[in-house]
Design an enzyme around this catalytic site. Structure first.
Site, PDB file in Angstrom:
ATOM      1  CG  ASP A 352       5.053   2.153   1.244  1.00 48.79           C
ATOM      2  OD1 ASP A 352       4.768   2.731   2.296  1.00 48.79           O
ATOM      3  OD2 ASP A 352       4.258   1.416   0.619  1.00 48.79           O
ATOM      4  CD  GLU A 388       6.185   2.049   5.996  1.00 47.94           C
ATOM      5  OE1 GLU A 388       5.341   2.658   6.669  1.00 47.94           O
ATOM      6  OE2 GLU A 388       5.996   1.737   4.803  1.00 47.94           O
TER       7      GLU A 388
END
Length: 704
Positions: A352, A388
């Site tokens: 993330d 990401e």
């Protein structure tokens, strides 16, 4: 009777030794003046049974060996030192702290003003000092027995080219499943049930990407409103599987149940990829609670404003950023990753806001220490690594900029495919580039098409059903005045916002969803399907359902005929991909003629059958094309026989288009057409090498 010895600084964290009959504890703090270990009897106890002061410190690692402790022992830390927030120091011995390396955490925190290092309501805010003891409100850490019978567990190790990712939430997929025992719904055990595994295999999935399972905190402002941090991007324990998703609530039970889930999935050929959040923690900004890292060594664990270290540098939008440039913090991240690979047997990670980890001082740096260590690590470098590739800080959008070892969530693919099918002008060239695996982003530096993780939807945004049903977000249930969540959805509703009984609108929505699925699973790169999209899951227009631990987020398994039809269609296109290696090449399409066969791997065609020209690509009104993929150009190391040439037809315009197909002695047959209601590979022959593609539709045609 406990006996306290010197112990060892390594390994960091709690290490139980059955032979020595005790536990070695080691914890990092560079700026502390004292460290205390407290042993508890029950999770909600306020008073410890034993308090042990660590008297040994080597290289900022405080350590001790405690004989007489074993698995199931509950503990926590208190760390003393100066409380000088203006200098970045926030020690408060009154606060019980979670061990950053604990393998298990007993429960949720019980929100109270006592959890804060300062006095809530004081005019000095965090410059004040709170003397209240919070042990009764804090969960306890658990000593875990790491022994587990893996029964010869073998990782599936699917090649990237054969990987089909299914992003899902451990709770969401089974919370409402009528064929799963009610007492285990929403747990690791349910995720590993025969019902879920058979469903995933039948769908054609090779890898599940689980939304965060590291132990997280439900934010106070959510709990006060009766909500939860459902997504879990609020980590407080990087080594501990969240107990909320375990049907076994005994101390350490979540660890055993998680391992059982991984073993069962592996037995059925399904990989487990974890969505991990090493960019920030659950402690928030300077006004957040003191739960772990802040009280252990705030100055070391977090990125602080160099001009005023009272405040945090926030690249994540959560209030803080973990300081991965500190060698001990970076070691913790790497130790956590290795633990999940070696001890928990996971097959990869999706990072993330990965750009935050790549920041050395403030800029994103492809040569950062994090990348260097990952690339040389013999364990982590051999599993699937997905970034990401952005954060919210300056220069944080880094799609296409990660090193060769990494795959990336390709946000440009998502946006381009949505805009093409919406009918935006001038998207033809962009559409073809993304369909080809985004060579403009990934062809350099030794990267391949599988560097692109292609997706139309993910947890963050509209579901597929909502993408064709809403033109505006509807996040009112989140309590932020509908100001949260992106406004750039590139969505359509076909004339009605939300649910409708209008058959014509429903038919258009179904066709558009099929177009998206055909596009996704015929694109070069690695496809990722948002879990529940295949059964037309809706979040009622909510494109930021992070706090909706309820029917808004949970899958509804009561399928009507439309949902059953679409599920079968998605199975069809997934298996089309798995059965045709021209759709999953290891190398980028070049369009160049091969000297051995005289064939070209791809030819881009106009409706009249001639090759697209540069002028065609630049026409704003051009919204349709044919893609001829040759089965004669193949990877010499791929022993799988091709199923012949494929032609992909795409028409995002509002009119029907007649396509002249290349002549084939064998002839052509239609495999899939988004207009058709057929759910079989229907080998309908194409007559006279011509095919009429309806407006707003896509088709796949194969050689006989």
């Amino acid at each position: 009777m406990l006996k306290v010895g010197r112990g060892s600084p390594f390994p960091v964290g709690p290490t139980w030794s059955e032979e020595e009959g005790g536990v070695n504890f080691s914890i990092f703090s560079e700026n502390a003046t004292a460290v205390y270990l407290e042993i508890y009897g029950r999770p909600d106890d306020r008073d410890p049974k034993e308090v042990i002061e660590f008297r040994e410190q080597d290289a900022f690692l405080w350590h001790s060996f405690v004989s007489g402790l074993g698995p199931g022992t509950l503990y926590g830390y208190r760390v003393d030192g100066p409380y000088e927030p203006e200098k970045g120091l926030r020690f408060n011995r009154n606060k019980l702290l979670i061990d950053p390396y604990t393998r298990s955490i007993t429960s949720e925190i019980k929100w109270s003003n006592d959890l804060f290092g300062y006095n809530i309501g004081d005019s000095r805010e965090d410059l004040s000092f709170n003397e209240a003891d919070d042990a009764g409100n804090m969960p306890k850490c658990v000593i875990v027995d790491g022994n587990f019978d893996w029964k010869g567990d073998r990782r599936p190790r699917h090649e990237w080219t054969r990987t089909v990712i299914y992003e899902t939430h451990v709770k969401g997929i089974t919370a409402r499943h009528p064929e799963i025992e009610e007492e285990i719904r929403g747990t690791y055990k349910a995720m590993a049930s025969d019902r879920v595994i058979s469903y995933l295999k039948d769908l054609g999935i090779t890898s599940v990407e689980l939304m965060p399972v590291h132990h997280h905190v439900d934010d106070k402002y959510l709990v006060d409103r009766g909500l939860r941090n459902y997504w879990g991007y609020n980590t407080i324990g990087f080594f501990a599987p969240d107990f909320r998703y375990s049907s076994d609530k005994s101390p350490g039970g979540a660890v055993r149940e998680f391992k059982e889930m991984v073993r069962r999935l592996h037995e059925n050929g399904i990989e487990v990829i974890l969505d991990v959040v090493y960019n920030h923690t659950a402690e928030g900004n300077h006004l957040g609670p003191t739960l772990s890292f802040r009280g252990i060594d705030n100055l070391s664990y977090y990125r602080l404003d160099p001009k005023n270290p009272r405040y945090y540098v926030d690249f994540t939008g959560t209030g803080n950023s973990l300081n991965a440039s500190n060698p001990y913090v970076l070691q913790m991240v790497m130790d956590s990753l290795r633990y999940w690979v070696l001890e928990m047997h996971v097959d990869g990670f999706r990072f993330d806001l990965a750009a935050t980890l790549a920041r050395q001082l403030f800029d994103v740096d492809r040569l950062s220490a994090f990348f260097d260590i990952v690339h040389q690590d013999p364990v982590i470098s051999r599993v699937k690594l997905i970034a990401e590739p952005w954060d919210v800080g300056p220069g944080g959008y880094q799609v296409g900029q990660f090193p060769a070892l990494w795959a990336e969530w390709n946000g440009k693919y998502r946006d381009s495919m949505r805009r093409f099918w919406r009918g935006d002008p001038g998207m033809m060239g962009e559409f073809a580039t993304r369909l080809s695996g985004s060579p403009d982003l990934y062809e350099e530096n030794g990267r391949r098409p599988h560097s692109s993780i292609n997706y139309i939807t993910c947890h963050d945004g509209f579901t597929l059903n909502d993408l064709v049903s809403y033109e505006r977000k509807h996040n009112e249930a989140n309590g932020h005045n509908n100001e949260d969540g992106t406004n750039d959805n590139y969505s359509v509703n076909f004339g009605v916002e939300g649910p409708t009984e209008d058959r014509e609108i429903l038919a258009k929505r179904m066709r558009r969803m099929k177009n998206f699925m055909i596009t996704l699973f015929t694109s070069q790169g690695v496809p990722m399907l948002l879990g529940g999209d295949e059964i037309m899951r809706t979040q009622q227009g909510n494109n930021n359902a992070y706090c909706q631990d309820n029917e808004i987020s949970w899958y509804d398994w009561n399928l009507d005929e439309r949902k059953k039809h679409f599920l079968e269609f998605v199975k069809l296109v997934i298996h089309l991909r798995r059965n045709n290696n021209v759709l999953r090449r290891r190398n980028f399409l070049s369009g160049e003629r091969r000297p051995d066969t005289g064939a070209r791997d791809v030819i881009w065609l106009r409706p009249d059958g001639t090759e697209m020209t540069q002028e065609d690509w630049s026409k704003a009104e051009q919204k349709y094309l044919a893609v001829h993929l040759s089965g004669k150009v193949r990877d010499p190391y791929d022993e799988e026989a091709t199923n012949g040439d494929l032609i992909l037809l795409f028409n995002a315009s509002d009119r029907d288009v007649m396509f002249n197909l290349p002549h084939s002695e064998r002839g052509w047959k239609v495999l899939i057409d988004s207009v058709s209601d057929s759910l079989q590979y229907y080998p309908a022959p194409v007559y006279q090498d011509r095919y009429l593609l309806r407006a707003d539709s896509a088709a796949v045609i194969q050689e006989m």
